[in-house]
Write an enzyme that holds these catalytic residues in place. Structure first.
Site, short mmCIF file in Angstrom:
data_model
loop_
_atom_site.label_atom_id
_atom_site.label_comp_id
_atom_site.label_asym_id
_atom_site.label_seq_id
_atom_site.Cartn_x
_atom_site.Cartn_y
_atom_site.Cartn_z
N HIS A 25 38.78 45.79 38.83
CA HIS A 25 39.62 44.81 37.58
C HIS A 25 40.02 43.31 37.97
CE1 HIS A 25 41.92 48.92 36.90
NE2 HIS A 25 41.42 49.37 38.43
N TYR A 26 39.79 43.08 36.72
CA TYR A 26 40.90 41.66 36.53
C TYR A 26 41.99 41.88 35.80
CZ TYR A 26 38.12 41.41 31.60
OH TYR A 26 38.49 41.38 30.75
N THR A 27 42.69 41.11 36.20
CA THR A 27 43.85 40.61 35.82
C THR A 27 44.08 39.92 34.90
OG1 THR A 27 44.52 38.99 36.83
CG2 THR A 27 45.48 40.80 38.47
N GLU A 99 42.81 44.79 42.11
CA GLU A 99 43.43 43.34 41.16
C GLU A 99 42.83 42.30 41.07
OE1 GLU A 99 43.73 44.08 37.94
OE2 GLU A 99 44.56 45.88 37.45
N HIS A 146 36.37 48.81 36.06
CA HIS A 146 37.10 49.70 34.57
C HIS A 146 36.01 49.76 33.16
CE1 HIS A 146 41.93 50.18 33.90
NE2 HIS A 146 41.09 50.55 33.11
N ASP A 156 36.99 44.75 32.38
CA ASP A 156 37.46 44.99 33.22
C ASP A 156 36.39 45.09 34.27
OD1 ASP A 156 39.34 45.96 32.94
OD2 ASP A 156 40.48 46.04 34.18
#
Length: 259
Positions: A25-27, A99, A146, A156
């Site tokens: 994921h990215y936040t 993340e 994700h 993401d």
């Protein structure tokens, strides 16, 4: 009660690991806000990888690349939400989540995807390889973003995430270019496969095709695939390149018969 005997008769074959997937994921937030969000009551992740150039990370007193374990690997972190991959749904039950601090933004469908810092990528590589060594049930096609498992809802880790670079290091899946080129030649001669055949290939690889029967759903599915495997063009429009990448992946990881 006598002490439990833990070490005499141990099952070595009649069980498997809870963990089958690794989800990236990215936040979409800086370090400070990412920590606040991921340690609150709504969402969580097993690991957080910061960006060493993030002012809020520097303000917190860090100067080198760190990796933070937020949730024990034996626990179920809340990172995947509504999700599907292959025959599995609700992937929180069977996955580990990583993340990555990255300030990607979505302004009413207009996306901005900043690049990842090289030290972040090195940390992701080391962490992922460590996880894969300990959880052999995570096969290459089960290392996903994700966006792969929540089609139409997530983007993401985005098109700047170096999937191919990580594949070359032993993390995740990628197609063989020679096979892809054979499919490209085939499609140049005979045309791109019909949508029903493309949906069969998407499903065989692992994607959820249940909402792809209409135009918008199919476009979302194609875009999700492109964000991972056609990162120079993720407009959601199927073309020969995208179709060939998909066919080459299925040929490599889920072979049915020779070309």
């Amino acid at each position: 009660m006598k002490p439990i005997i833990y070490d005499k008769y141990r099952s070595t074959a009649g069980f498997n690991s809870r963990v089958r997937f690794l989800v990236l994921h990215y936040t979409a937030a800086d370090f400070a806000h990412s920590v606040e969000l991921l340690t609150g009551p709504q969402v969580s992740s097993h690991y957080l990888i910061p960006d060493i150039t993030d002012p809020s990370y520097l303000k917190a007193g860090y100067t080198e690349q760190e990796v933070f374990n937020l949730v024990d690997e034996n626990a179920r972190a809340w990172h995947a939400g509504v999700s599907q991959w292959g025959s599995r749904s609700s992937l929180n039950d069977t996955s580990l989540g990583i993340e990555i601090v990255n300030l990607a933004t979505d302004n009413n469908g207009e996306f901005f995807f900043p690049p990842y810092h090289p030290e972040q990528i090195s940390a992701i590589e080391a962490l992922a390889l460590n996880i894969l060594a300990r959880y052999p049930d995570i096969n290459p096609t089960n290392v996903v973003g994700h966006s792969d498992i929540s089609i139409g809802n997530k983007s993401d880790p985005g098109p700047e995430f170096p999937w191919h670079t990580l594949y070359l290091k032993g993390v995740g899946a990628w197609f063989d270019e020679s096979t892809r080129d054979k499919y490209l030649m085939q499609y140049a001669a005979s045309g791109i496969p019909a949508q029903c055949e493309l949906l069969r290939l998407f499903k065989r690889y692992g994607y959820d095709t249940s909402n792809a029967s209409n135009k918008a759903g199919f476009k979302a599915l194609v875009r999700a695939f492109q964000l991972h495997f056609r990162q120079d063009n993720y407009d959601g429009v199927i073309d020969a390149q995208t179709a060939a990448n998909l066919a080459a992946l299925v040929h490599k990881y889920f072979p049915e018969s020779p070309m």
